[in-house]
Design a protein around this motif. Structure first.
Motif, PDB file in Angstrom:
ATOM      1  N   LEU A   1       0.839  -1.204   0.000  1.00 22.48           N
ATOM      2  CA  LEU A   1       0.000   0.000   0.000  1.00 22.48           C
ATOM      3  C   LEU A   1       0.874   1.255   0.000  1.00 22.48           C
ATOM      4  CD1 LEU A   1      -3.043   0.707   0.225  1.00 22.48           C
ATOM      5  CD2 LEU A   1      -2.604   1.171   2.639  1.00 22.48           C
ATOM      6  N   PHE A   2       1.912   1.247   0.856  1.00 26.66           N
ATOM      7  CA  PHE A   2       2.814   2.392   0.912  1.00 26.66           C
ATOM      8  C   PHE A   2       3.500   2.616  -0.440  1.00 26.66           C
ATOM      9  CE2 PHE A   2       7.214   3.928   1.918  1.00 26.66           C
ATOM     10  CZ  PHE A   2       6.844   5.248   2.152  1.00 26.66           C
ATOM     11  N   VAL A   3       3.968   1.517  -1.031  1.00 30.97           N
ATOM     12  CA  VAL A   3       4.645   1.624  -2.332  1.00 30.97           C
ATOM     13  C   VAL A   3       3.694   2.228  -3.365  1.00 30.97           C
ATOM     14  CG1 VAL A   3       5.717   0.336  -4.209  1.00 30.97           C
ATOM     15  CG2 VAL A   3       6.240  -0.248  -1.842  1.00 30.97           C
ATOM     16  N   ILE A   4       2.446   1.774  -3.334  1.00 23.39           N
ATOM     17  CA  ILE A   4       1.483   2.282  -4.319  1.00 23.39           C
ATOM     18  C   ILE A   4       1.217   3.769  -4.080  1.00 23.39           C
ATOM     19  CG2 ILE A   4      -0.939   2.147  -5.021  1.00 23.39           C
ATOM     20  CD1 ILE A   4      -0.614  -0.933  -4.698  1.00 23.39           C
ATOM     21  N   ILE A   5       1.135   4.170  -2.795  1.00 20.67           N
ATOM     22  CA  ILE A   5       0.941   5.596  -2.501  1.00 20.67           C
ATOM     23  C   ILE A   5       2.093   6.419  -3.086  1.00 20.67           C
ATOM     24  CG2 ILE A   5       0.953   7.321  -0.640  1.00 20.67           C
ATOM     25  CD1 ILE A   5      -0.639   5.370   1.031  1.00 20.67           C
ATOM     26  N   VAL A   6       3.314   5.911  -2.870  1.00 18.94           N
ATOM     27  CA  VAL A   6       4.478   6.656  -3.367  1.00 18.94           C
ATOM     28  C   VAL A   6       4.458   6.742  -4.887  1.00 18.94           C
ATOM     29  CG1 VAL A   6       6.983   6.729  -3.444  1.00 18.94           C
ATOM     30  CG2 VAL A   6       5.851   6.072  -1.348  1.00 18.94           C
ATOM     31  N   ILE A   7       4.138   5.628  -5.535  1.00 19.82           N
ATOM     32  CA  ILE A   7       4.106   5.639  -7.004  1.00 19.82           C
ATOM     33  C   ILE A   7       3.033   6.609  -7.501  1.00 19.82           C
ATOM     34  CG2 ILE A   7       3.603   4.258  -9.057  1.00 19.82           C
ATOM     35  CD1 ILE A   7       4.842   1.870  -7.516  1.00 19.82           C
ATOM     36  N   ALA A   8       1.869   6.563  -6.862  1.00 15.63           N
ATOM     37  CA  ALA A   8       0.795   7.487  -7.243  1.00 15.63           C
ATOM     38  C   ALA A   8       1.241   8.930  -7.040  1.00 15.63           C
ATOM     39  CB  ALA A   8      -0.452   7.204  -6.422  1.00 15.63           C
ATOM     40  N   PHE A   9       1.999   9.151  -5.966  1.00 14.12           N
ATOM     41  CA  PHE A   9       2.516  10.493  -5.704  1.00 14.12           C
ATOM     42  C   PHE A   9       3.438  10.952  -6.828  1.00 14.12           C
ATOM     43  CE2 PHE A   9       5.983  13.092  -3.921  1.00 14.12           C
ATOM     44  CZ  PHE A   9       5.256  14.167  -3.454  1.00 14.12           C
ATOM     45  N   TRP A  10       4.331  10.062  -7.262  1.00 16.49           N
ATOM     46  CA  TRP A  10       5.255  10.447  -8.328  1.00 16.49           C
ATOM     47  C   TRP A  10       4.514  10.730  -9.622  1.00 16.49           C
ATOM     48  CZ3 TRP A  10       9.007   6.095  -6.585  1.00 16.49           C
ATOM     49  CH2 TRP A  10       9.875   6.596  -5.600  1.00 16.49           C
ATOM     50  N   VAL A  11       3.558   9.855  -9.935  1.00 16.77           N
ATOM     51  CA  VAL A  11       2.804  10.050 -11.178  1.00 16.77           C
ATOM     52  C   VAL A  11       2.047  11.375 -11.128  1.00 16.77           C
ATOM     53  CG1 VAL A  11       0.863   9.175 -12.516  1.00 16.77           C
ATOM     54  CG2 VAL A  11       2.628   7.608 -11.748  1.00 16.77           C
ATOM     55  N   SER A  12       1.382  11.639  -9.997  1.00 15.35           N
ATOM     56  CA  SER A  12       0.587  12.872  -9.957  1.00 15.35           C
ATOM     57  C   SER A  12       1.481  14.104  -9.801  1.00 15.35           C
ATOM     58  CB  SER A  12      -0.468  12.814  -8.852  1.00 15.35           C
ATOM     59  OG  SER A  12       0.028  12.173  -7.732  1.00 15.35           O
ATOM     60  N   THR A  13       2.650  13.950  -9.152  1.00 11.52           N
ATOM     61  CA  THR A  13       3.547  15.104  -9.065  1.00 11.52           C
ATOM     62  C   THR A  13       4.062  15.479 -10.446  1.00 11.52           C
ATOM     63  OG1 THR A  13       4.216  14.523  -6.845  1.00 11.52           O
ATOM     64  CG2 THR A  13       5.646  16.007  -8.025  1.00 11.52           C
ATOM     65  N   SER A  14       4.422  14.477 -11.252  1.00  9.60           N
ATOM     66  CA  SER A  14       4.901  14.849 -12.586  1.00  9.60           C
ATOM     67  C   SER A  14       3.777  15.469 -13.399  1.00  9.60           C
ATOM     68  CB  SER A  14       5.551  13.672 -13.306  1.00  9.60           C
ATOM     69  OG  SER A  14       4.746  12.550 -13.222  1.00  9.60           O
ATOM     70  N   ALA A  15       2.546  14.994 -13.186  1.00  5.70           N
ATOM     71  CA  ALA A  15       1.412  15.619 -13.868  1.00  5.70           C
ATOM     72  C   ALA A  15       1.245  17.066 -13.393  1.00  5.70           C
ATOM     73  CB  ALA A  15       0.136  14.828 -13.596  1.00  5.70           C
ATOM     74  N   ARG A  16       1.400  17.272 -12.091  1.00  6.60           N
ATOM     75  CA  ARG A  16       1.257  18.622 -11.517  1.00  6.60           C
ATOM     76  C   ARG A  16       2.316  19.568 -12.097  1.00  6.60           C
ATOM     77  NH1 ARG A  16       4.988  21.307  -8.289  1.00  6.60           N
ATOM     78  NH2 ARG A  16       5.320  19.509  -6.967  1.00  6.60           N
ATOM     79  N   ILE A  17       3.575  19.080 -12.159  1.00 11.18           N
ATOM     80  CA  ILE A  17       4.647  19.931 -12.690  1.00 11.18           C
ATOM     81  C   ILE A  17       4.374  20.269 -14.151  1.00 11.18           C
ATOM     82  CG2 ILE A  17       7.112  20.061 -13.191  1.00 11.18           C
ATOM     83  CD1 ILE A  17       7.558  18.116 -10.899  1.00 11.18           C
ATOM     84  N   LEU A  18       3.961  19.244 -14.908  1.00 10.28           N
ATOM     85  CA  LEU A  18       3.683  19.472 -16.330  1.00 10.28           C
ATOM     86  C   LEU A  18       2.603  20.521 -16.510  1.00 10.28           C
ATOM     87  CD1 LEU A  18       3.668  15.963 -17.968  1.00 10.28           C
ATOM     88  CD2 LEU A  18       4.861  17.956 -18.816  1.00 10.28           C
ATOM     89  N   ARG A  19       1.546  20.413 -15.692  1.00  9.33           N
ATOM     90  CA  ARG A  19       0.445  21.344 -15.844  1.00  9.33           C
ATOM     91  C   ARG A  19       0.877  22.768 -15.476  1.00  9.33           C
ATOM     92  NH1 ARG A  19      -5.154  21.447 -16.448  1.00  9.33           N
ATOM     93  NH2 ARG A  19      -5.693  23.636 -16.391  1.00  9.33           N
ATOM     94  N   GLN A  20       1.607  22.886 -14.363  1.00 13.88           N
ATOM     95  CA  GLN A  20       2.071  24.230 -13.959  1.00 13.88           C
ATOM     96  C   GLN A  20       2.976  24.809 -15.032  1.00 13.88           C
ATOM     97  OE1 GLN A  20       3.860  23.421 -10.138  1.00 13.88           O
ATOM     98  NE2 GLN A  20       2.108  24.282  -9.075  1.00 13.88           N
TER      99      GLN A  20
END
Lengths: 367, 403
Positions: free
Chosen positions: A89-108
């Motif tokens: 579960l922790f690993v999945i949270i971290v992976i989701a964080f990375w995926v959404s962070t890169s999406a966030r950076i791209l959007r900004q």
């Protein structure tokens, strides 16, 4: 022939440090002065002091963890420590964080480009082309990306700081006062929370087993933190000294707007902000690449795949969709704030927690 | 075996070539930037913007249908656009036509007027090279907040655009034809850039004005007045709560700038007491200002120390040489003069305008945060009673090539 070529899955401690710096310097740094000033007012320029301490603690525990589990990434050791289900579960949270962070950076990034340079280009095109170019090096492993990061770092950081030097004559140092008027607790809290925006530290979750000289990794990452916090210190301090508390909180991206205040008597390049925005293009590119690499590597390890390469292109549409999703700048900012809190959980809390549990349950190596 | 590896390396080569072609192709599309291309001849570079208030009787804009008619200000915006084709020919100085186009339009907000002008000029208005933003007196009295927002929000406009308040109509200032500059906006901009030559005008740009305005709503902005062929840039406009409340003369402006620590140059002339008609002029070369707040209960005192360094540029005293006595007289008298100027400006601001544009509040918040928390809510009253200890010291450093 093959012996002459270096392996593409090993990096030196120096390359690790550069990667950590370059991954952290993304669009978040331009909003950093505002978000920090919202939290602690004029003391925000002091946040690098507690911030450095807290991030150093996180790095220390991550390095200790990797010593307890030599050759293993967080995907393996968090499952060992926390048990298979919670660990996954922790690993999945971290992976989701990375995926959404890169999406966030791209959007900004796309929003900034659209406002400053590419007024009529649809953001889908900006995001897609950036994502495509970022995915390309991510397929080729960590070593080419480290070299890329070195090139980017040694071109953009000096250019950025050089442009920044012209702002300093505008600074009014009374704007940095008062300090320590609200007691140290608020500052410490803000310093702890600021760790959440230091994505560079997360590299240590995955990359530590791939360092050529593991003994030097703590030293290298300490240096990376020192450089990073110095850059943030300069940016934060100068921005606050120029704009003052109220104006910093009013500006959407004080770190970008500051360039427009430069006053030079004979300025043949009138619009330095375009040059400055262009340096940001180069700065966010390795961050997105790196997050793609981290996410795909962890996913591959989670599913027991041999290669992370094949997961890169399947991940890109997910990131693209997430980047397109928010309807306006305000929503993006809310998402960024939310992600920062997840970042605090991952970097600020989990390393210590994992280390303590590992000690209590006597997992890992002999020391 | 051999053949097999050969064919696979050939395969690799073809693949590489194809990849390279693809990269070049993508690069051509990406790097040429055709998508956002605006040709230079499709652009109109806005040099200056002047905004006035249209008197309510003259405004004949229909209310938006379906909306409750509210009392709304109608603005008259004037932009100055250089005619690029004319500029090239104007080098010889024989050009008959006007080198700039000054075009006005009215509307309910700046974006709307900007778009109207865009249609009329049939050019894409580009604000990246804007130099000045002049606001008319009547409009400034209503408040400058709604005007500045557009220029603050617009990413192209830089923060160095001069923010100026015009006596009477703002549009008149852009209509003049300066003798030595190519455009009125550039002329005004350059005068303000050289503010340090006299320190009798204030070099206010949007960036710095907004810092002050957002801090307290008060600011000191440049003043401009149009005459036939030139503009008079001098003195300053006092903004309180984003509204124009009064003007400061040129000497008063210099005194205010001494308090704010922004004087960088200028001339101060005094009478030589030893002879009738004898005068000594000092050119300021550097000014240091140290300001320290003291708080006792509700009494706030500011210590203002001003250290002026300068050169004597003119001395028409009795024996014409600069003696030790001359230097001492100049140092003392100039000090007294500046001190009196500062005293009178502060009492004027306290009694007449009641506007803390010196940002004393900000200084107090920075240096005495605990006292500030206590006084913050009553600051408007306390400011009127703020006391000042002024100490002006003058040092003459040089006096030209004769004694």
């Amino acid at each position: 022939m093959r012996a002459l070529l270096r392996d593409n899955d090993r990096i030196t401690p120096f390359e690790l440090a550069v990667l950590m710096v370059i991954v952290t310097l993304e669009m978040g740094v331009t909003t950093f002065p505002r978000t920090m000033t919202e939290k602690v007012g004029t003391e925000s320029w002091l946040i690098p002091l507690p911030g450095f301490l807290f991030s150093l603690l996180a790095v220390y525990f991550l390095v200790r963890l990797s010593k307890l589990f030599p050759g293993k990434t967080f995907v393996e050791y968090s499952q060992e420590i926390l048990g298979s289900i919670i660990g996954k579960l922790f690993v999945i949270i971290v992976i989701a964080f990375w995926v959404s962070t890169s999406a966030r950076i791209l959007r900004q990034f796309a929003d900034v480009m659209k406002v400053n340079l590419l007024f009529r280009t649809p953001i889908e095109v900006i995001i897609f082309s950036m994502l495509l170019f970022a995915a390309y090096p991510a397929r080729y492993g960590i070593e080419p990306m480290a070299r890329l990061a070195i090139i980017v770092a040694f071109v953009t950081i000096p250019v950025g700081l050089f442009l920044f030097a012209f702002v300093i004559p505008q600074a009014k140092f009374d704007n940095l006062l008062p300090v320590f008027a609200q007691g140290p607790l608020l500052l410490l809290k803000a310093g702890f929370l600021s760790v959440g925006s230091l994505e560079g530290i997360e590299l240590l979750l995955v990359l530590l087993p791939f360092i050529t000289q593991p003994r030097k990794s703590l030293k290298a990452s300490t240096w990376a933190l020192a450089v990073l916090w110095s850059i943030i210190f300069i940016v934060n301090g100068v921005v606050l000294a120029v704009f003052g508390e109220k104006e910093v909180m009013y500006l959407l991206r004080p770190g970008l707007t500051i360039i427009q205040t430069i006053e030079l008597p004979t300025l043949f390049v009138e619009r330095l902000s375009s040059v400055y925005v262009a340096t940001w293009v180069a700065l966010i590119f390795p961050s997105i690449s790196m997050f793609l690499f981290l996410a795909s590597t962890s996913l591959a390890k989670l599913f027991g795949l041999k290669e992370q390469k094949i997961l890169i292109y399947p991940l890109t549409p997910v990131i693209f969709a997430l980047a397109i999703l928010p309807s306006n700048v305000l929503e993006v900012e809310n998402i960024a704030n939310f992600l920062e809190q997840i970042g605090v959980f991952i970097i600020g809390i989990m390393p210590l927690f994992l280390f303590l549990i590992a000690k209590i349950r006597k997992k890992g190596g002999s020391y | 075996m051999k053949r097999c590896s050969y064919s696979s390396s050939l395969h690799m080569k073809v693949k590489r070539r194809l990849t390279l072609l693809l990269v070049i192709f993508l690069f051509c599309i990406g790097a040429s930037g055709c998508w956002d291309r605006v040709e230079i001849d499709e652009r109109a570079f806005v040099l200056g913007v002047a905004i006035d208030l249209v008197p309510p009787s003259e405004s004949h804009i229909e209310p938006i249908p379906g909306q409750v008619p509210i009392r709304d200000n109608i603005y008259d915006m004037t932009v100055e656009i250089p005619i690029v084709s004319q500029m090239a020919g104007a080098e010889g100085g024989s050009s008959e036509k006007e080198p700039n186009w000054v075009i006005s339009s009215t509307g309910a907000d700046i974006t709307e007027i900007s778009r109207t002008i865009m249609h009329r000029a049939n050019r894409f208005l580009f604000y990246g090279h804007q130099k000045v933003l002049v606001i008319g007196e009547e409009l400034a009295k209503e408040g400058i907040k709604p005007i500045i927002d557009f220029f603050d929000r617009e990413p192209e406009t830089n923060k160095r655009v001069k923010l100026i308040i015009a006596e009477r109509d703002a549009k008149e200032t852009l209509k003049i034809t300066p003798k030595l500059s190519s455009a009125a906006s550039l002329y005004i901009f350059e005068i303000l850039e050289h503010e340090h030559r006299s320190s009798r005008l204030i070099d206010s740009n949007i960036g710095r004005a907004l810092v002050s305005l957002r801090e307290s709503g008060n600011a000191l902005l440049a003043r401009v007045r149009a005459s036939e062929e030139e503009v008079v840039v001098g003195g300053s406009a006092i903004i309180k709560d984003w509204k124009l409340v009064g003007w400061l003369g040129e000497i008063e402006t210099r005194a205010a700038m001494f308090v704010m620590g922004e004087v960088r140059g200028g001339i101060i002339t005094i009478q030589d007491p030893r002879a009738e008609g004898g005068k000594i002029s000092l050119e300021i070369s550097s000014v240091k200002r140290i300001i320290t707040p003291y708080v006792e209960g509700d009494d706030v005192t500011f210590n203002i120390e001003v250290l002026i360094e300068g050169d004597i540029t003119e001395n028409t005293g009795p024996n014409l040489t600069v003696s030790r006595e001359t230097v001492e007289i100049a140092q003392e008298r100039i000090g007294v003069l500046v001190k009196e100027d500062i005293k009178s400006i502060i009492s004027k601001v306290q009694q007449e305008f009641k506007a803390d544009f010196f940002l004393f509040s900000h200084l107090l918040a920075a240096r005495r945060p605990h006292d500030w928390k206590r006084l913050e809510s009553r600051w408007n009253e306390i400011f009127l009673k703020v006391k000042l200890n002024i100490d002006v010291r003058v040092r003459v450093r040089r006096f030209g090539v004769v004694r």
